[in-house]
Design a protein around this motif. Structure first.
Motif, mmCIF file in Angstrom:
data_model
loop_
_atom_site.group_PDB
_atom_site.id
_atom_site.type_symbol
_atom_site.label_atom_id
_atom_site.label_comp_id
_atom_site.label_asym_id
_atom_site.label_seq_id
_atom_site.Cartn_x
_atom_site.Cartn_y
_atom_site.Cartn_z
ATOM 1 N N ASP A 20 0.829 -1.207 0.000
ATOM 2 C CA ASP A 20 0.000 0.000 0.000
ATOM 3 C C ASP A 20 0.863 1.256 0.000
ATOM 4 N N CYS A 21 1.941 1.232 0.780
ATOM 5 C CA CYS A 21 2.818 2.391 0.871
ATOM 6 C C CYS A 21 3.458 2.706 -0.484
ATOM 7 N N LEU A 22 4.095 1.716 -1.089
ATOM 8 C CA LEU A 22 4.788 1.945 -2.356
ATOM 9 C C LEU A 22 3.809 2.203 -3.502
ATOM 10 N N SER A 23 2.634 1.604 -3.444
ATOM 11 C CA SER A 23 1.622 1.881 -4.480
ATOM 12 C C SER A 23 1.200 3.340 -4.441
ATOM 13 N N SER A 24 1.098 3.908 -3.250
ATOM 14 C CA SER A 24 0.755 5.331 -3.150
ATOM 15 C C SER A 24 1.883 6.200 -3.712
ATOM 16 N N LEU A 25 3.122 5.757 -3.563
ATOM 17 C CA LEU A 25 4.255 6.521 -4.083
ATOM 18 C C LEU A 25 4.361 6.427 -5.602
ATOM 19 N N GLN A 94 6.744 2.706 7.074
ATOM 20 C CA GLN A 94 6.225 1.630 6.234
ATOM 21 C C GLN A 94 4.705 1.523 6.310
ATOM 22 N N ASP A 95 4.107 1.995 7.409
ATOM 23 C CA ASP A 95 2.663 1.876 7.612
ATOM 24 C C ASP A 95 1.932 3.161 7.247
ATOM 25 N N THR A 96 2.321 3.764 6.139
ATOM 26 C CA THR A 96 1.695 5.005 5.684
ATOM 27 C C THR A 96 1.275 4.879 4.222
ATOM 28 N N GLU A 97 0.399 5.790 3.821
ATOM 29 C CA GLU A 97 0.083 6.017 2.412
ATOM 30 C C GLU A 97 0.104 7.524 2.193
ATOM 31 N N ALA A 98 0.691 7.947 1.089
ATOM 32 C CA ALA A 98 0.946 9.369 0.876
ATOM 33 C C ALA A 98 0.055 9.957 -0.217
ATOM 34 N N ASP A 99 -0.349 11.200 -0.008
ATOM 35 C CA ASP A 99 -1.038 11.973 -1.031
ATOM 36 C C ASP A 99 -0.074 12.251 -2.176
ATOM 37 N N PRO A 100 -0.522 12.270 -3.417
ATOM 38 C CA PRO A 100 0.402 12.487 -4.542
ATOM 39 C C PRO A 100 1.230 13.765 -4.461
ATOM 40 N N ASP A 101 0.708 14.799 -3.813
ATOM 41 C CA ASP A 101 1.419 16.080 -3.737
ATOM 42 C C ASP A 101 2.170 16.272 -2.419
ATOM 43 N N ARG A 206 15.145 25.932 12.106
ATOM 44 C CA ARG A 206 13.706 25.955 12.346
ATOM 45 C C ARG A 206 13.093 24.619 11.928
ATOM 46 N N ILE A 207 11.970 24.264 12.556
ATOM 47 C CA ILE A 207 11.207 23.071 12.183
ATOM 48 C C ILE A 207 9.784 23.524 11.909
ATOM 49 N N VAL A 208 9.254 23.122 10.769
ATOM 50 C CA VAL A 208 8.004 23.700 10.280
ATOM 51 C C VAL A 208 7.046 22.600 9.838
ATOM 52 N N LEU A 209 5.760 22.827 10.062
ATOM 53 C CA LEU A 209 4.716 21.958 9.534
ATOM 54 C C LEU A 209 4.289 22.451 8.159
ATOM 55 N N ALA A 210 4.184 21.537 7.208
ATOM 56 C CA ALA A 210 3.612 21.844 5.894
ATOM 57 C C ALA A 210 2.186 21.308 5.883
ATOM 58 N N GLY A 211 1.233 22.168 6.154
ATOM 59 C CA GLY A 211 -0.150 21.737 6.325
ATOM 60 C C GLY A 211 -0.808 21.197 5.077
ATOM 61 N N GLN A 212 -0.255 21.529 3.888
ATOM 62 C CA GLN A 212 -0.827 21.047 2.636
ATOM 63 C C GLN A 212 -0.208 19.726 2.191
ATOM 64 N N SER A 213 0.808 19.286 2.913
ATOM 65 C CA SER A 213 1.453 18.001 2.622
ATOM 66 C C SER A 213 0.819 16.946 3.521
ATOM 67 N N VAL A 214 0.146 15.980 2.917
ATOM 68 C CA VAL A 214 -0.686 15.049 3.689
ATOM 69 C C VAL A 214 -0.205 13.609 3.521
ATOM 70 N N VAL A 215 -0.081 12.935 4.653
ATOM 71 C CA VAL A 215 0.261 11.508 4.701
ATOM 72 C C VAL A 215 -0.704 10.828 5.655
ATOM 73 N N TYR A 216 -1.168 9.634 5.280
ATOM 74 C CA TYR A 216 -2.115 8.876 6.099
ATOM 75 C C TYR A 216 -1.365 7.764 6.833
#
Length: 348
Positions: A20-25, A94-101, A206-216
């Motif tokens: 699932d992880c690599l398929s999302s990538l 390994q237990d994630t799925e990522a948004d295309p962007d 600095r450490i920053v959150l990218a709110g438009q970058s989404v990972v499940y």
């Protein structure tokens, strides 16, 4: 500007997740010529490596002969990125799925300021995608770390500074890593991302959150609490190594009180053997030699005083999977009050 990115996934018995992880990538919106996916397998006993090589031949796989832990595995990726002259390293569980962007949105934030050392994606719970897993992790002043915003309702979030980035889905600047160093491999697992985030702030990044970058994230808290030895030992290590001596003295009474509470609770929860193992680690002189050496390295790279860094630390543990009456009505009010009192004396 297109950056050269290494995407690192540490796997361990990942057959149930990695497809699932690599398929999302496969659906990622990023130039293939500027992206390499590197799998670091920690001596899995299932068919993870064969599965990846058979279905994703373009993915680079390093098969370790031993389990090096999350820290050691990812450090292989960090070294690979430095040696191959990548600009950024993205760590993905390994237990994630990522948004295309997810990657392009994280990079967009990272490229706005050369002093950004790390960017975390917004982590949503895979099984309940209307809820957050982490929008930036929090550091309790006694060394506990927890996912900020966990199980709260998802909402639109822009760019903002966070205390430390979750190792489950974060982008790191190779320039910053070469400066402050990689994960502390002594940690093996848990709190290594907390430690690195703390060191980045100490070094002036600095450490920053990218709110438009989404990972499940297919997050399971019960899977984490089984590693109580590492969690309890490593929170002490990060405190001993990263605070200045004056801060350690100020928080010592709270440390003692918390240790006594943890001892009592460990018998109720059945964690006492793991807790005693963490004590045994600290009773060995050779381990204190390692702590002393690491502390000297951390302090030598310090560019920011404690008084600035601890402004981001919290006195409460606000994590829904640990929300019980004792924590809510006793532990949090007492330890938060102590922190509010003593931190005003941190002038160094």
């Amino acid at each position: 500007m297109v950056s050269k990115v290494l995407l690192v996934i540490v796997t361990y018995n990942a057959a149930g997740y990695i497809t699932d992880c690599l398929s999302s990538l496969d659906k990622i919106n990023y130039p293939k010529a500027d992206l390499e996916i590197l799998i670091i397998d920690n001596n899995s006993s299932d068919n993870s490596v064969e599965l990846i090589k058979r279905n994703w031949p373009d993915v680079t796989v390093v098969a370790n002969q031993a389990n090096l832990g999350f820290a050691g595995g990812n450090n292989i990726g960090f070294r690979y990125a430095v040696d191959k002259h990548f600009d950024f390293v993205y760590l993905l569980n390994q237990d994630t799925e990522a948004d295309p962007d997810f990657l392009i949105n994280a990079l967009t934030v990272a490229q706005t300021d050369s002093k950004i050392g790390a960017v975390q994606s917004k982590l949503l719970l895979f099984d309940d995608q209307a809820k957050i897993n982490s929008i930036g992790n929090e550091i309790h002043y006694l060394g506990f770390g927890y996912a900020g915003g966990h199980k709260t309702k998802d909402h639109s979030i822009g760019e903002r500074e966070i205390t430390y980035p979750s190792g489950a889905a974060s982008l790191f600047s190779v320039t910053a890593l070469k400066d402050v160093g990689f994960f502390n491999e002594e940690f093996f697992m848990y709190h290594e991302d907390l430690d690195l985030g703390w060191r980045l702030w100490l070094a002036g990044y600095r450490i920053v959150l990218a709110g438009q970058s989404v990972v499940y994230h297919k997050y399971e808290f019960s899977r984490s609490i089984k590693k109580f030895y590492f969690m309890e030992r490593n929170r002490r290590l990060v405190v001993f190594q990263n605070y200045k001596l004056g801060t350690l003295i100020l928080i010592a009474p709270a440390c003692l009180a918390m240790n006594l509470m943890m001892l009592g609770y460990s018998f109720i929860a059945g964690w006492h053997r793991e807790l005693f193992r963490s004590y045994a680690y600290l009773l060995k002189s050779e381990n204190w030699q390692k702590i002393k050496k690491t502390r000297q390295q951390v302090q030598s790279k310090r560019r920011v005083p404690d008084r600035e860094v601890v402004k981001r630390f919290v006195g409460k543990i606000e994590f829904q999977d640990l929300n019980n009456p004792l924590l809510k009505y006793v532990v949090n009010p007492v330890f938060n009050f102590y922190w509010l009192m003593v931190r005003r004396f941190i002038w160094w």
